[in-house]
Design a protein around this motif. Sequence first.
Motif, mmCIF file in Angstrom:
data_model
loop_
_atom_site.group_PDB
_atom_site.id
_atom_site.type_symbol
_atom_site.label_atom_id
_atom_site.label_comp_id
_atom_site.label_asym_id
_atom_site.label_seq_id
_atom_site.Cartn_x
_atom_site.Cartn_y
_atom_site.Cartn_z
ATOM 1 N N VAL A 1 -0.027 3.618 -2.879
ATOM 2 C CA VAL A 1 -1.290 4.315 -2.650
ATOM 3 C C VAL A 1 -1.103 5.429 -1.630
ATOM 4 O O VAL A 1 -1.641 6.532 -1.787
ATOM 5 C CB VAL A 1 -2.367 3.322 -2.176
ATOM 6 N N ALA A 2 -0.324 5.145 -0.605
ATOM 7 C CA ALA A 2 -0.087 6.160 0.429
ATOM 8 C C ALA A 2 0.655 7.359 -0.148
ATOM 9 O O ALA A 2 0.317 8.512 0.131
ATOM 10 C CB ALA A 2 0.702 5.547 1.582
ATOM 11 N N HIS B 1 -1.505 13.964 -3.546
ATOM 12 C CA HIS B 1 -2.799 14.342 -4.122
ATOM 13 C C HIS B 1 -3.638 15.102 -3.101
ATOM 14 O O HIS B 1 -4.280 16.103 -3.422
ATOM 15 C CB HIS B 1 -3.547 13.100 -4.596
ATOM 16 N N GLY B 2 -3.621 14.635 -1.887
ATOM 17 C CA GLY B 2 -4.374 15.292 -0.841
ATOM 18 C C GLY B 2 -3.871 16.699 -0.581
ATOM 19 O O GLY B 2 -4.663 17.643 -0.465
ATOM 20 N N TRP C 1 0.757 8.413 -3.261
ATOM 21 C CA TRP C 1 -0.148 9.130 -4.142
ATOM 22 C C TRP C 1 -1.159 9.928 -3.323
ATOM 23 O O TRP C 1 -1.420 11.099 -3.577
ATOM 24 C CB TRP C 1 -0.851 8.131 -5.056
ATOM 25 N N SER C 2 -1.714 9.282 -2.314
ATOM 26 C CA SER C 2 -2.700 9.960 -1.473
ATOM 27 C C SER C 2 -2.116 11.213 -0.841
ATOM 28 O O SER C 2 -2.764 12.270 -0.794
ATOM 29 C CB SER C 2 -3.188 9.019 -0.372
ATOM 30 N N LEU C 3 -0.899 11.116 -0.367
ATOM 31 C CA LEU C 3 -0.286 12.242 0.325
ATOM 32 C C LEU C 3 -0.173 13.463 -0.574
ATOM 33 O O LEU C 3 -0.654 14.556 -0.240
ATOM 34 C CB LEU C 3 1.094 11.845 0.850
ATOM 35 N N ASP D 1 0.800 -1.218 0.000
ATOM 36 C CA ASP D 1 0.000 0.000 0.000
ATOM 37 C C ASP D 1 0.834 1.269 0.000
ATOM 38 O O ASP D 1 0.287 2.361 0.083
ATOM 39 C CB ASP D 1 -0.917 0.007 1.233
ATOM 40 N N PHE D 2 2.132 1.108 -0.097
ATOM 41 C CA PHE D 2 2.976 2.292 -0.031
ATOM 42 C C PHE D 2 2.734 3.218 -1.216
ATOM 43 O O PHE D 2 2.710 4.441 -1.069
ATOM 44 C CB PHE D 2 4.460 1.901 0.020
#
Lengths: 183, 183
Positions: free
Chosen positions: A141-142, A148-149, A144-146, A138-139
């Motif tokens: 995804v993490a 992107h958020g 990207w999330s960071l 999941d790294f």
Amino acid sequence: MTYHHGDLRRALLAQTASAIAEDGVARLSMRALAKRAGVSNAAPTYHFGDKAGLLTALAAEGFDLLAEAMADAGDGQGHVARGVAYVEFALRCPSHFTVMFQPRLLHDDDPELVAARQRAWGALSVGVDEVRSGPDADFGVASWSLVHGYATLVLSGAIEPDDALRQARAVAAHLVSEADGRT
Amino acid sequence: MTYHHGDLRRALLAQTASAIAEDGVARLSMRALAKRAGVSNAAPTYHFGDKAGLLTALAAEGFDLLAEAMADAGDGQGHVARGVAYVEFALRCPSHFTVMFQPRLLHDDDPELVAARQRAWGALSVGVDEVRSGPDADFGVASWSLVHGYATLVLSGAIEPDDALRQARAVAAHLVSEADGRT
DNA sequence: GAGCAAACTTTTCATTGACAAGATACTCTC
DNA sequence: GAGAGTATCTTGTCAATGAAAAGTTTGCTC
């Protein structure tokens, strides 16, 4: 220059981007756009089919720009640099970025859009695959999330940064230290 | 039940949320909404002033729900639990969440909206202040970015999670391990 | 039961997106 | 170099929409 504009399609895309940046997607008017570009109200429809088609073209352009930005930042640079480049792109092309992640506004199965998005995802995941060494599936995804958020929050006005790129660097740094810690 | 609905305002808000969840904010129609609620087309305008007023009320409701969710998750629970609660709220109330972060759609200076947002921000930052022990002033922003980004990406369809909440936990875990590493 | 305010309706208007049909300019072929 | 064909753009029209004005009904208060 009277009847044949020359490159009306490109001009309309540019006008759309600036119009969205000023007033938001909701207040984007095809007719106002046409007037601003100095053409009749049906000219945009000819090129893009409908409003969703116009935004689809803008989103596709955005995905290509993003892919390009990621490729530029990816050669030899670290994971942080890629994250910062992601944020930088979002802040540089806010209209593109906004539209890219609102599929409801688009013809989501448009071939060119799908292709461009595929390229962008590819350019993104390359960097992630480099770093992800352990069992931490999941790294990516993490990461990207960071980024992107952060970009989303800044663009929405929820965060008012003193210096967005400095803060982006600091925020993205959390990723690397995390990855290093895990290895 | 004929002229006086009883609680039309609440009913309209609920209908709005489900309508947005189905077709997106862009295709939200005041008239269709009124028809669905069984009232005339001017009834929503009476209660909310205009379309932006309706969405403002929905956003304010969303901020209150978020504040509540954060408060529930905050008592004694860890930082990860708060992050997961943030994501869970976003997935549970996608329409609220979407509207909350699009100020262009709202009357952004509406007193009730401002107050509700203030409460939500307060509930958020409490958790951050607990964890942030070192000189890392950007850790709060990073935390928020991470969970907000994950929620946004899932809602936009960019990430199709097998199990969103499990993944949310895994993603949020990156925060804590980071924080622990720094202390 | 008379006044009065809140809640809702009916009507109207300008704007918008989309479409159909027509006009104009470019291009290609012979 | 002229005519045919096509790409590009315009004009006109239609239904849907958001917003506002003015009217109607309900419930509350004294």
